[in-house]
Design a protein around this motif. Structure first.
Motif, PDB file in Angstrom:
ATOM      1  N   ALA A 181       0.597  -1.229   0.031  1.00 33.26           N
ATOM      2  CA  ALA A 181       0.117   0.018   0.136  1.00 33.26           C
ATOM      3  C   ALA A 181       0.819   1.152   0.008  1.00 33.26           C
ATOM      4  N   VAL A 182       2.032   1.373   0.595  1.00 38.96           N
ATOM      5  CA  VAL A 182       2.825   2.444   0.676  1.00 38.96           C
ATOM      6  C   VAL A 182       3.494   3.023  -0.586  1.00 38.96           C
ATOM      7  N   PHE A 183       3.243   2.130  -1.377  1.00 35.77           N
ATOM      8  CA  PHE A 183       3.714   2.461  -2.827  1.00 35.77           C
ATOM      9  C   PHE A 183       2.691   2.888  -3.863  1.00 35.77           C
ATOM     10  N   GLY A 184       1.560   3.172  -3.120  1.00 35.38           N
ATOM     11  CA  GLY A 184       0.507   3.709  -3.987  1.00 35.38           C
ATOM     12  C   GLY A 184      -0.059   3.371  -5.017  1.00 35.38           C
ATOM     13  N   ILE A 185      -0.356   1.793  -4.741  1.00 36.19           N
ATOM     14  CA  ILE A 185      -0.723   0.962  -5.562  1.00 36.19           C
ATOM     15  C   ILE A 185      -2.176   0.314  -4.992  1.00 36.19           C
ATOM     16  N   PRO A 186      -3.201  -0.385  -5.867  1.00 36.31           N
ATOM     17  CA  PRO A 186      -4.351  -0.781  -5.393  1.00 36.31           C
ATOM     18  C   PRO A 186      -3.869  -2.211  -4.810  1.00 36.31           C
ATOM     19  N   VAL A 187      -4.622  -2.755  -3.770  1.00 35.62           N
ATOM     20  CA  VAL A 187      -4.355  -3.956  -2.890  1.00 35.62           C
ATOM     21  C   VAL A 187      -5.550  -4.811  -3.249  1.00 35.62           C
ATOM     22  N   ILE A 188      -5.472  -5.966  -3.563  1.00 32.75           N
ATOM     23  CA  ILE A 188      -6.608  -7.232  -3.448  1.00 32.75           C
ATOM     24  C   ILE A 188      -6.256  -8.065  -2.239  1.00 32.75           C
ATOM     25  N   THR A 189      -7.292  -8.308  -1.639  1.00 35.84           N
ATOM     26  CA  THR A 189      -7.097  -9.470  -0.515  1.00 35.84           C
ATOM     27  C   THR A 189      -8.543 -10.393  -0.667  1.00 35.84           C
ATOM     28  N   GLY A 190      -8.307 -11.566   0.219  1.00 33.77           N
ATOM     29  CA  GLY A 190      -9.413 -12.357   0.606  1.00 33.77           C
ATOM     30  C   GLY A 190     -10.527 -11.619   1.514  1.00 33.77           C
ATOM     31  N   PRO A 191     -11.517 -12.644   1.727  1.00 35.34           N
ATOM     32  CA  PRO A 191     -12.392 -12.156   2.750  1.00 35.34           C
ATOM     33  C   PRO A 191     -12.044 -12.167   4.301  1.00 35.34           C
ATOM     34  N   LYS A 192     -11.091 -12.687   4.740  1.00 40.64           N
ATOM     35  CA  LYS A 192     -10.814 -12.879   6.084  1.00 40.64           C
ATOM     36  C   LYS A 192      -9.773 -11.761   6.574  1.00 40.64           C
ATOM     37  N   TYR A 193     -10.318 -10.660   6.825  1.00 36.39           N
ATOM     38  CA  TYR A 193      -9.451  -9.354   6.969  1.00 36.39           C
ATOM     39  C   TYR A 193      -9.717  -8.808   8.519  1.00 36.39           C
ATOM     40  N   LYS A 194     -10.985  -9.342   9.093  1.00 39.96           N
ATOM     41  CA  LYS A 194     -11.402  -8.709  10.290  1.00 39.96           C
ATOM     42  C   LYS A 194     -10.225  -8.774  11.235  1.00 39.96           C
ATOM     43  N   GLY A 195     -10.286  -7.964  12.136  1.00 40.58           N
ATOM     44  CA  GLY A 195      -9.154  -7.673  13.108  1.00 40.58           C
ATOM     45  C   GLY A 195      -8.045  -7.390  12.704  1.00 40.58           C
ATOM     46  N   PHE A 196      -7.630  -6.865  11.263  1.00 40.24           N
ATOM     47  CA  PHE A 196      -6.749  -6.319  11.001  1.00 40.24           C
ATOM     48  C   PHE A 196      -7.005  -4.798  10.730  1.00 40.24           C
ATOM     49  N   LYS A 197      -6.870  -3.919  11.535  1.00 38.68           N
ATOM     50  CA  LYS A 197      -7.139  -2.716  11.562  1.00 38.68           C
ATOM     51  C   LYS A 197      -6.938  -1.866   9.990  1.00 38.68           C
ATOM     52  N   GLU A 204     -10.667  -5.263 -14.077  1.00 39.50           N
ATOM     53  CA  GLU A 204     -11.097  -3.805 -13.959  1.00 39.50           C
ATOM     54  C   GLU A 204      -9.716  -2.880 -13.656  1.00 39.50           C
ATOM     55  N   LEU A 205      -9.175  -3.312 -12.692  1.00 39.88           N
ATOM     56  CA  LEU A 205      -8.020  -2.696 -12.231  1.00 39.88           C
ATOM     57  C   LEU A 205      -6.899  -2.336 -13.387  1.00 39.88           C
ATOM     58  N   ARG A 206      -6.653  -3.503 -14.190  1.00 43.98           N
ATOM     59  CA  ARG A 206      -5.806  -3.531 -15.326  1.00 43.98           C
ATOM     60  C   ARG A 206      -6.253  -2.678 -16.131  1.00 43.98           C
ATOM     61  N   SER A 207      -7.635  -2.508 -16.693  1.00 39.46           N
ATOM     62  CA  SER A 207      -7.945  -1.768 -17.906  1.00 39.46           C
ATOM     63  C   SER A 207      -8.356  -0.410 -17.458  1.00 39.46           C
ATOM     64  N   ASP A 208      -8.561  -0.140 -16.342  1.00 39.25           N
ATOM     65  CA  ASP A 208      -9.010   1.365 -15.780  1.00 39.25           C
ATOM     66  C   ASP A 208      -7.731   2.138 -14.971  1.00 39.25           C
ATOM     67  N   LYS A 209      -7.341   2.954 -15.688  1.00 35.94           N
ATOM     68  CA  LYS A 209      -6.057   3.449 -14.907  1.00 35.94           C
ATOM     69  C   LYS A 209      -6.666   4.362 -13.785  1.00 35.94           C
ATOM     70  N   ASN A 210      -7.600   5.137 -14.064  1.00 29.46           N
ATOM     71  CA  ASN A 210      -8.191   5.917 -13.031  1.00 29.46           C
ATOM     72  C   ASN A 210      -8.494   5.106 -11.749  1.00 29.46           C
ATOM     73  N   SER A 211      -8.948   4.214 -11.970  1.00 27.69           N
ATOM     74  CA  SER A 211      -9.381   3.354 -10.525  1.00 27.69           C
ATOM     75  C   SER A 211      -7.998   2.890  -9.880  1.00 27.69           C
ATOM     76  N   ARG A 212      -7.238   2.586 -10.676  1.00 28.30           N
ATOM     77  CA  ARG A 212      -5.771   2.028 -10.109  1.00 28.30           C
ATOM     78  C   ARG A 212      -5.340   3.375  -9.414  1.00 28.30           C
ATOM     79  N   THR A 213      -5.229   4.295 -10.007  1.00 31.18           N
ATOM     80  CA  THR A 213      -4.690   5.802  -9.464  1.00 31.18           C
ATOM     81  C   THR A 213      -5.483   6.130  -8.261  1.00 31.18           C
TER      82      THR A 213
END
Length: 413
Positions: free
Chosen positions: A332-348, A374-383
């Motif tokens: 995330a610190v590099f200013g890019i979108p991040v994808i994860t799975g559904p088990k993220y509760k408890g990770f603030k 969608e992220l690959r094709s849409d530069k604005n979404s990535r940004t």
């Protein structure tokens, strides 16, 4: 209750010593502790002022690292002792230059606690995030040692806030100050009578912020990526890899993929490679190969993932379909979108960034495919997603500096 706790800890230690004879990880856990006092005697003298920092494992070490670095810089006359509870932390960081002495933490029995503290005689103690050991904490209070809980995160589901949690609530009485990650933690502590609490945020944000100042160049990545987009999937588990491989095999784009598995054993890496139909190369076998000829690179080594994230246009962080999410802040610190799975509760940080739209959680193959496309094709979404991530880190960093101001007052009253 105190007698029951001591019986449980003593019995657990006996059982662990027996199981260690047939379990490699437990063997490290037990045998490593046999050397703790010897390491301390060899490296710490009675005249050394000691600051003791305890981290359960690798994640807590990363949280404590910014403070370790500041402590070493500001108090060079002190010995910095770093202890770990788990082998996954100690075995990876036992040679870290961030501390003067690194050991396992002896089990929380009265005998072990007394021997340990008699040798160490700390002037200040920092516990990172979750570690609450009643015998250690009680002994530190009896010895009037300032003790801080750093980057703590409390949830109402924890034992401290249950009707039967009095014993563990009492253990919290030791801490001079709780440095918590959010206002909810402060509010919860107040409900059980603790007002010595300061909201400072997560020290890991200070840690990842420094990544941008480092040289993140990797020659093999410069060769591997040309003009194509690159998805970097870090710390992946088999559950993640199954979905990623299905996407890669069906992909018709020239997108490049880097997979850095959580399990880097050769057998696993080889099976992963064999499951991919696109030209794929293992990092360990790249010598003499033209990396541009491969569309997928499997990184079967450790220590490179953070720098590799700097080359990504999209990141995927593993664990969200398995045991729990890995570090989402590093990409995330590099200013890019991040994808994860559904088990993220408890990770603030993941909860915050998913709410803000910087991290995108998927729960199925279809959702993963659609999100990547969608992220690959849409530069604005990535940004937009990427900027959300970098802005969050920039806005919330600085916890270490705020905590160090109090530490200065404690050590130099």
């Amino acid at each position: 209750m105190y007698a029951i706790y001591n019986l449980i800890v003593s019995t657990s230690w006996l059982v662990l010593r027996l199981l260690a004879k047939v379990n490699t990880k437990l063997s490290l856990f037990v045998k490593g502790r046999e050397h703790t006092l010897g390491i301390i005697r060899k490296n710490i003298s009675k005249s050394d002022p000691v600051i003791w920092v305890h981290a359960a494992s690798l994640g807590e070490y990363e949280q404590g690292l910014p403070l370790l670095e500041l402590l070493k810089l500001r108090y060079p006359e002190h010995k910095l002792l770093l202890t770990f509870f788990s082998p996954s932390g100690y075995e990876v960081k036992k040679n870290t230059p961030a501390a003067d002495v690194v050991t396992y933490l002896p089990m929380d029995t009265k005998k072990h606690v007394r021997e340990f503290l008699d040798l160490v005689d700390p002037k200040l103690v920092l516990f990172i995030k979750y570690e609450i050991w009643p015998n250690y904490l009680s002994a530190l209070k009896e010895r009037n040692v300032p003790t801080l809980l750093v980057s703590a995160l409390f949830k109402k589901e924890q034992i401290y806030f249950k009707w039967y949690g009095r014993f563990m609530r009492n253990a919290l009485n030791t801490f001079n100050t709780f440095y918590v990650q959010d206002k909810n933690s402060k509010s919860l502590l107040k409900t059980i009578g603790f007002n010595n609490c300061t909201v400072t945020g997560d020290t890991r944000l200070d840690r990842v912020s420094k990544i941008l100042d480092a040289d993140n160049t990797l020659e093999f990545m410069d060769e591997f990526i040309t003009e194509s987009h690159c998805l970097v999937a870090g710390s992946t588990w088999p559950e993640d890899e199954k979905l990623l491989v299905a996407y890669i095999n069906l992909s018709t784009s020239d997108m490049k993929f880097v997979i850095a598995p959580h399990n880097i054993k050769h057998e696993h890496s080889r099976r992963l490679k064999d499951s991919i139909t696109k030209p794929t190369l293992l990092y360990s076998e790249k010598k003499g190969k033209n990396l541009q000829d491969s569309q997928v690179l499997i990184v079967d080594t450790i220590g490179l993932l953070t720098k590799i994230y700097s080359y990504a246009s999209i990141a995927y962080v593993g664990g969200g379909f398995a045991t729990g999410l890995h570090n989402t802040l590093e990409p995330a610190v590099f200013g890019i979108p991040v994808i994860t799975g559904p088990k993220y509760k408890g990770f603030k940080e993941a909860e915050d960034l998913i709410a803000l739209g910087g991290i995108l959680s998927v729960n199925s193959q279809t959702a993963l495919n659609q999100t990547i496309n969608e992220l690959r094709s849409d530069k604005n979404s990535r940004t937009v997603s990427g900027k959300t991530n970098s802005d969050y880190i920039s806005k919330n960093k600085g916890a270490s500096i705020r905590i160090m101001e109090d530490i200065t007052n404690l050590l130099n009253p």
